[in-house]
Design a protein around this motif. Sequence first.
Motif: not given
Length: 449
Positions: A350, A375, A377, A407, A409, A413-414, A416-417, A420-421
Amino acid sequence: MNLNQIQNVYFIGIGGIGMSALARYFKNIGKQVSGYDKTPSTLTNELIESGIKIHFEDNISLIPSDFFVENTLVIITPAVPNTHSEWNYFLERSYVVKKRAEVLGIITKDTFSFAVAGTHGKTTTSSILGHILYESEADVTAFVGGIVENYNSNLIGSGKTVTVVEADEFDRSFLHLHPNIACITSMDADHLDIYGTSEAIEESFVEFASKVEDKNNLFITKELPLSGVQCAINEDAPFKAFNVRIANGSYVFDVQTPSEIMKDLHFGLPGKHNLMNALMAIAMAKTYGTSTDAIVKALASFKGIRRRFSYQIKKDNIVYIDDYAHHPTEINAVNQAVRELYPGKKVLAIFQPHLFSRTRDFVDGFAKSLSAFDEVILLDIYPARELPMEGITSQWLMDKMSNSNKKIVAKNDLIASIKASDARIIVTIGAGDLGELVPSIKNALNEIN
């Protein structure tokens, strides 16, 4: 200016990492300290708890009345706009007003000073060095650009005769210093909003290096175009780390100095960049005369710095690391360390870009370094002292990334994202206000793991 004649010290921008260390220092030596900052933070809360009065409104009437006397020193941060009413109040009345760098210059002139320069690695190297000197009972104060876990502070010690300072290249601040022993960890392009070109940055470092008259007291890496004592890992140099291995999550290594071999040093910070930072600190301490036993013992007990590859969660099923990295080279170092420690594991990064100008100047480097994670964010760019620049956005950066698993974010909303990973290794990266979100991210991850 004679600091002994100063009774009061007033800070405009007291909550910055460098300013708050100075505030702690002046309080430690018996000065009356107060100040202003734009917003409350963990640092300002800690200063208030220590007895320092701080307010968060630019209002002359909120300055404590006993600071309206001649023997008051006013210290400002470059981030404060020249329209600031409190700053102008002191200027109009001919108070002594100094930048933080100028005050550090005065302090280092009156002490035996170690200065740690470089576009990367300053905070870690100066923290390790400060810890080694303090543990060896040197009469030291170390001003550090991060919170050292061993002390829960950005100030190490309360000594009067020896100082360790970060030699900050921003705004050419390090040219105010008077180093007796110094190191330069790196000279990568950065702060192009100040310097304009990478050549101008290099010239500034050359000027800083010239302040160390005896080049036996200037320590450099092998790739730097400077005269000094070279430090290297697994390469021939006057100070060489070799026989490097990992045991129980820590480095174990030997060091060749000009006069001896130091065997089986233990160091808990991951990444080859941190190993070089430790070697630089060892070289400076050894040159100063610190005993081998004291160096070995202190290095093993060093716990690290908050937001410098700082473990928030370290479990078998989830690892969360937070890091201050805000330059492509630093992000690459984080990735190298993560891959070394957790080979084959999926890593979620992130990242909050810091400054529009830095994002513009190094966008291709950021895109490449971030794409190396599995991945990504992205948060919006943290502006700090800058106004938005047309076209310079996180979307622009993301469009340049080759990694398709990415993506943008919003901060709200961080969490929650992240939840979800399916990544089990999570890294937050950036020098903005992302650090303020770390406790809530940690709590959320602990709840589900």
